[in-house]
Design a protein around this motif. Structure first.
Motif, PDB file in Angstrom:
ATOM      1  N   UNK A  54       0.855  -1.185   0.000  1.00 34.89           N
ATOM      2  CA  UNK A  54       0.000   0.000   0.000  1.00 34.89           C
ATOM      3  C   UNK A  54       0.888   1.231   0.000  1.00 34.89           C
ATOM      4  N   UNK A  55       0.566   2.162  -0.890  1.00 38.94           N
ATOM      5  CA  UNK A  55       1.301   3.424  -0.980  1.00 38.94           C
ATOM      6  C   UNK A  55       0.443   4.505  -0.332  1.00 38.94           C
ATOM      7  N   UNK A  56       0.973   5.143   0.695  1.00 37.04           N
ATOM      8  CA  UNK A  56       0.266   6.204   1.398  1.00 37.04           C
ATOM      9  C   UNK A  56       0.873   7.549   1.027  1.00 37.04           C
ATOM     10  N   UNK A  57       0.001   8.484   0.666  1.00 37.36           N
ATOM     11  CA  UNK A  57       0.463   9.822   0.324  1.00 37.36           C
ATOM     12  C   UNK A  57       0.883  10.583   1.563  1.00 37.36           C
ATOM     13  N   UNK A  58       2.099  11.040   1.571  1.00 36.93           N
ATOM     14  CA  UNK A  58       2.602  11.831   2.690  1.00 36.93           C
ATOM     15  C   UNK A  58       2.448  13.301   2.320  1.00 36.93           C
ATOM     16  N   UNK A  79       1.425  -6.718   4.883  1.00 37.01           N
ATOM     17  CA  UNK A  79       1.343  -5.818   3.741  1.00 37.01           C
ATOM     18  C   UNK A  79       2.467  -4.792   3.848  1.00 37.01           C
ATOM     19  N   UNK A  80       3.227  -4.643   2.779  1.00 37.96           N
ATOM     20  CA  UNK A  80       4.285  -3.641   2.750  1.00 37.96           C
ATOM     21  C   UNK A  80       3.661  -2.249   2.744  1.00 37.96           C
ATOM     22  N   UNK A  81       4.199  -1.360   3.581  1.00 39.48           N
ATOM     23  CA  UNK A  81       3.694   0.006   3.697  1.00 39.48           C
ATOM     24  C   UNK A  81       4.773   0.958   3.206  1.00 39.48           C
ATOM     25  N   UNK A 102      -3.259   5.402  -1.276  1.00 45.33           N
ATOM     26  CA  UNK A 102      -4.244   5.833  -0.283  1.00 45.33           C
ATOM     27  C   UNK A 102      -3.903   7.226   0.229  1.00 45.33           C
ATOM     28  N   UNK A 103      -4.907   8.080   0.199  1.00 43.74           N
ATOM     29  CA  UNK A 103      -4.811   9.373   0.846  1.00 43.74           C
ATOM     30  C   UNK A 103      -5.450   9.177   2.223  1.00 43.74           C
TER      31      UNK A 103
END
Length: 157
Positions: A54-58, A79-81, A102-103
């Protein structure tokens, strides 16, 4: 002059006697990790989706709901973060449509926390939202999940 000396003596005592403020970086790391774990479990159960990354917007826009300056675990719920800038997230989506960006928006207060996971995939198309609500359990001294709301297409306006 005596009043000034007394004042200078007592001011530091008041600041030393104040309780720790919430949230600290450690507190934020803990509640964000908990929310991501709860999101992954809920999405897996509802959508039968198993995430590998999962790619989280910073986001850093100078707003109260910006992503906090914390370091998340590299893996949550198998799950890789990865934290990425919104621009890097858009590039990753265009390079591979199956990636999930994910925002994550959070409002953290002393007794209540709310998170919204705004999920994008398929070339940066908005897929669905998860709203997670937590309340502080004074007996256990931790936040407990009280409600999860799934909002998928068509999105009500």
């Amino acid at each position: 002059m005596n009043k000034l000396i007394t004042l200078l003596f007592f001011i530091p005592l008041f600041t030393l006697g104040q309780s720790k403020t919430f949230p600290t970086k450690t507190d934020l790391t803990k509640v964000y990790t908990q929310a991501i774990s709860d999101f992954i479990k809920s999405a897996n159960n509802k959508n039968k989706t198993a995430f590998d990354t999962l790619y989280f917007g910073k986001r850093k826009n100078g707003q109260p709901d910006d992503f906090p300056d914390i370091i998340l675990p590299k893996v949550i719920e198998n799950t890789s973060i990865q934290l990425v800038s919104p621009e890097a997230g858009a590039k990753k989506q265009k390079a591979n449509n199956s990636r999930v960006y994910i925002n994550l928006i959070g409002w953290v207060e002393k007794d209540n926390i709310e998170f919204i996971f705004v999920v994008f995939s398929n070339g940066f198309v908005h897929q669905y939202d998860y709203h997670l609500h937590y309340s502080y359990n004074t007996t256990l001294k931790e936040f407990k999940l009280i409600n999860i709301e799934f909002k998928g297409p068509p999105f009500d306006k």
